[in-house]
Write an enzyme that holds these catalytic residues in place. Structure first.
Site, PDB file in Angstrom:
ATOM      1  N   GLU A 120       0.394  -0.940   0.145  1.00 24.17           N
ATOM      2  CA  GLU A 120      -0.029   0.146   0.494  1.00 24.17           C
ATOM      3  C   GLU A 120       0.956   1.071   0.796  1.00 24.17           C
ATOM      4  OE1 GLU A 120      -2.861   0.190   2.941  1.00 24.17           O
ATOM      5  OE2 GLU A 120      -3.622  -1.996   2.906  1.00 24.17           O
ATOM      6  N   GLU A 145     -14.258   5.753  -1.092  1.00 26.52           N
ATOM      7  CA  GLU A 145     -14.859   4.864  -0.344  1.00 26.52           C
ATOM      8  C   GLU A 145     -15.281   5.821   0.389  1.00 26.52           C
ATOM      9  OE1 GLU A 145     -12.657   0.993   0.488  1.00 26.52           O
ATOM     10  OE2 GLU A 145     -11.259   1.827  -0.294  1.00 26.52           O
ATOM     11  N   LYS A 164     -15.532   4.587   4.985  1.00 29.87           N
ATOM     12  CA  LYS A 164     -14.693   4.448   5.935  1.00 29.87           C
ATOM     13  C   LYS A 164     -14.872   5.772   7.011  1.00 29.87           C
ATOM     14  CE  LYS A 164     -10.902   2.747   2.806  1.00 29.87           C
ATOM     15  NZ  LYS A 164     -10.172   1.513   4.277  1.00 29.87           N
ATOM     16  N   GLU A 176      -9.926   9.873   4.542  1.00 34.42           N
ATOM     17  CA  GLU A 176     -10.396   8.387   4.606  1.00 34.42           C
ATOM     18  C   GLU A 176     -11.127   7.844   3.391  1.00 34.42           C
ATOM     19  OE1 GLU A 176      -8.881   5.984   6.248  1.00 34.42           O
ATOM     20  OE2 GLU A 176      -7.203   7.243   6.676  1.00 34.42           O
TER      21      GLU A 176
END
Length: 547
Positions: free
Chosen positions: A362, A416, A419, A425
């Site tokens: 990541e 997303e 989250k 985030e």
């Protein structure tokens, strides 16, 4: 790798030993003077550490901590303007199940073929997280991934619909065992056998599954599940062996940078001793099975959490960033990513695991954030990911391991919306849920990207890459070609030498002065022009044979 610090003296035992030059006068480990939240930040030390020097002490040299590269890479910075640190991980919960983080899309493989610029060696992939309620279906995601020539994808579970969607696409998939499944996976082999039988084997090899990650950043979880990781990994490997897939599918586990007790300077990188009970057997497992050590790196958090110590340019790979010098090795760092990666390398080397390959599972940059998160912008995200892809594709390696192949997965494929945490985030995506690009990226690391279609545009015709692929995958071809060239050079030398010898013998028999003069002139010309050429060929041949 050429001249890595692997020549450094290894500890007598692969235990958690603090190198002598990293201890204070009383023998205790130097403590990081500015620690962030231990759950979310990398433990890194500032310039107030005891080792404030650019030179090498006798102790350093005696311990073998000064690699030859330190002599070659002379410090270019005028001062030790340390800008270190880094977040152990992004704020928010460790991804469980569908809570995935993503890495950037694989390098646009363009003309290089399915493995994506294999002639360069390194690979770039993307993390496909699904912690959102507005994402496209897996089938549409598979089409999007193929459209952008992404060849490597990481998911955080073994969702059957996702695995089926990537069948016959040529995309290599990294699947995950969530932390919530570690307990049943570690307790009973039958649980793992059933999982493999139902979730993996029916779709393999149509879906190219290459890695299984067992647990994700377990040291960052509230529940103490780290002791379950290695037993679960052993059971997963045993199940793969029964299916005859243990050499095709590698087993590992991902970690945050918080697994280190210190990360600055890189040469002082050391694993936190409280994780020794599970980390040491895990490293032995990885080496035995030729699996990579997986780590998640986020320079963004190093800057966000300590902007007074870490410059934005340094975090973004900017050429204008001030160099940072490791006082123990003299190695010069131009970006935070390399510094964080080398801290892992030195930590592994301190435990005598210097040959273990490191994979970055990541890394990325948010495209939007809260009012206080001023660096979370589309421009900065584009800059970071573009520079990261270029850095990886060009096989630049790191100061401690120049030329090293580094596989990286960029976080993340989509924004997303479910989250938790700060605004950033929910905004790490390369694409919006409607599949439009948040910003354009050059996936190839050397060409341009069509802003409208996102397709790769490269000036390469693929011929050179294809040629290098032949030499890389079939070294016998290169050996044969080298022998042919050397034979030709030696033949040329022999022919010219014999020709000169017989020519001079024939010339001495001429009775006319004109012929003698002509021969003398020819001989002089050959000595001034031909002889250096022949000697050069001879030197090349000697060097070729020696190498």
């Amino acid at each position: 790798m050429k001249c890595s610090p692997a020549c450094r003296r290894s500890p007598p035992n692969p235990a958690f030993i603090i190198p002598t030059h990293l201890r204070s006068d009383d023998g205790r480990q130097n403590i990081n003077p500015w620690l962030g939240n231990k759950q979310t930040r990398t433990q890194a030390s500032s310039s107030s550490m005891n080792s404030k020097r650019c030179c090498f002490s006798k102790e350093d040299k005696a311990g073998g901590f000064v690699p030859l590269l330190a002599i070659w890479n002379r410090p270019r910075a005028s001062a030790l303007a340390f800008a270190w640190g880094g977040s152990a991980r992004r704020h928010g919960q460790t991804p469980h199940g569908n809570k995935a983080r993503a890495d950037s899309p694989a390098p646009s493989l363009g003309p290089a073929g399915a493995r994506g610029f294999d002639c360069n060696g390194s690979k770039v992939g993307v993390c496909y997280g699904r912690n959102a309620d507005d994402l496209p279906t897996p089938d549409k995601v598979a089409q999007l991934v193929q459209l952008h020539s992404i060849k490597y994808l990481r998911i955080y579970d073994s969702n059957i619909q996702v695995i089926k969607a990537f069948a016959n696409t040529g995309v290599e998939l990294m699947v995950g065992v969530p932390n919530s499944d570690l307990l049943p996976f570690s307790q009973y082999q039958s649980n793992v056998d059933t999982w493999l039988k139902n979730s993996i084997l029916p779709y393999y090899p149509a879906t190219m599954i290459t890695y299984i990650t067992v647990g994700a950043e377990v040291t960052e979880t509230r529940d103490n599940v780290s002791a379950l990781v290695v037993p679960a990994m052993v059971n997963v490997l045993a199940a793969l062996k029964k299916a005859g897939l243990h050499k095709r599918i590698k087993v590992s586990s991902t970690h945050s940078l918080g697994i280190l007790s210190r990360s600055f300077p890189p040469s002082a990188g050391a694993f936190d001793s409280k994780y020794a009970y599970f980390l040491k057997p895990m490293l032995e497992f990885l080496v035995e099975n030729q699996s990579p050590f997986m780590v998640d790196l986020y320079p963004y958090y190093a800057y966000r959490d300590s902007p007074s110590n870490v410059s934005l340019d340094y975090a973004l790979f900017s050429p204008s960033a001030s160099d940072v010098i490791d006082p123990n090795t003299g190695l010069v760092y131009t970006n935070m990513f390399d510094a964080q990666l080398d801290s892992i390398f030195f930590a592994l080397m301190a435990l005598n695991f210097r040959t273990l390959k490191i994979m970055v599972t990541e890394s990325g940059w948010p495209n939007k954030g809260a009012a206080k998160e001023t660096a979370a912008t589309p421009d900065n995200a584009q800059t970071y990911n573009t520079n990261l892809i270029r850095h990886v594709i060009n096989d630049a390696g790191t100061p401690a391991k120049p030329g090293e192949e580094i596989d990286v997965y960029i976080f993340s494929l989509f924004n997303e919306n479910r989250k938790p945490g700060l605004e950033s985030e929910r905004n790490w995506g390369l694409f919006y849920p409607d599949q439009t690009s948040v910003y354009s990226l050059d996936w190839t690391g050397r060409g341009n990207v069509d802003i409208v279609t996102g397709a790769n545009i490269t000036s390469s015709n693929g011929t050179w890459c294809a040629t290098m692929l032949v030499f890389t995958r079939h070294p016998g071809v290169l050996t044969t070609l080298t022998r042919f060239i050397l034979s030709y050079i030696l033949q040329t030398i022999l022919t010219n030498s014999l020709g000169l010898y017989f020519y001079s013998k024939m010339g001495t028999g001429n009775s006319t002065s004109a012929a003698s003069t002509s021969n003398a002139e020819d001989t002089a010309t050959w000595l001034t022009e031909g002889l250096p050429y022949v000697l050069s060929l001879l030197l090349i041949a000697i060097l070729g044979i020696a190498l």
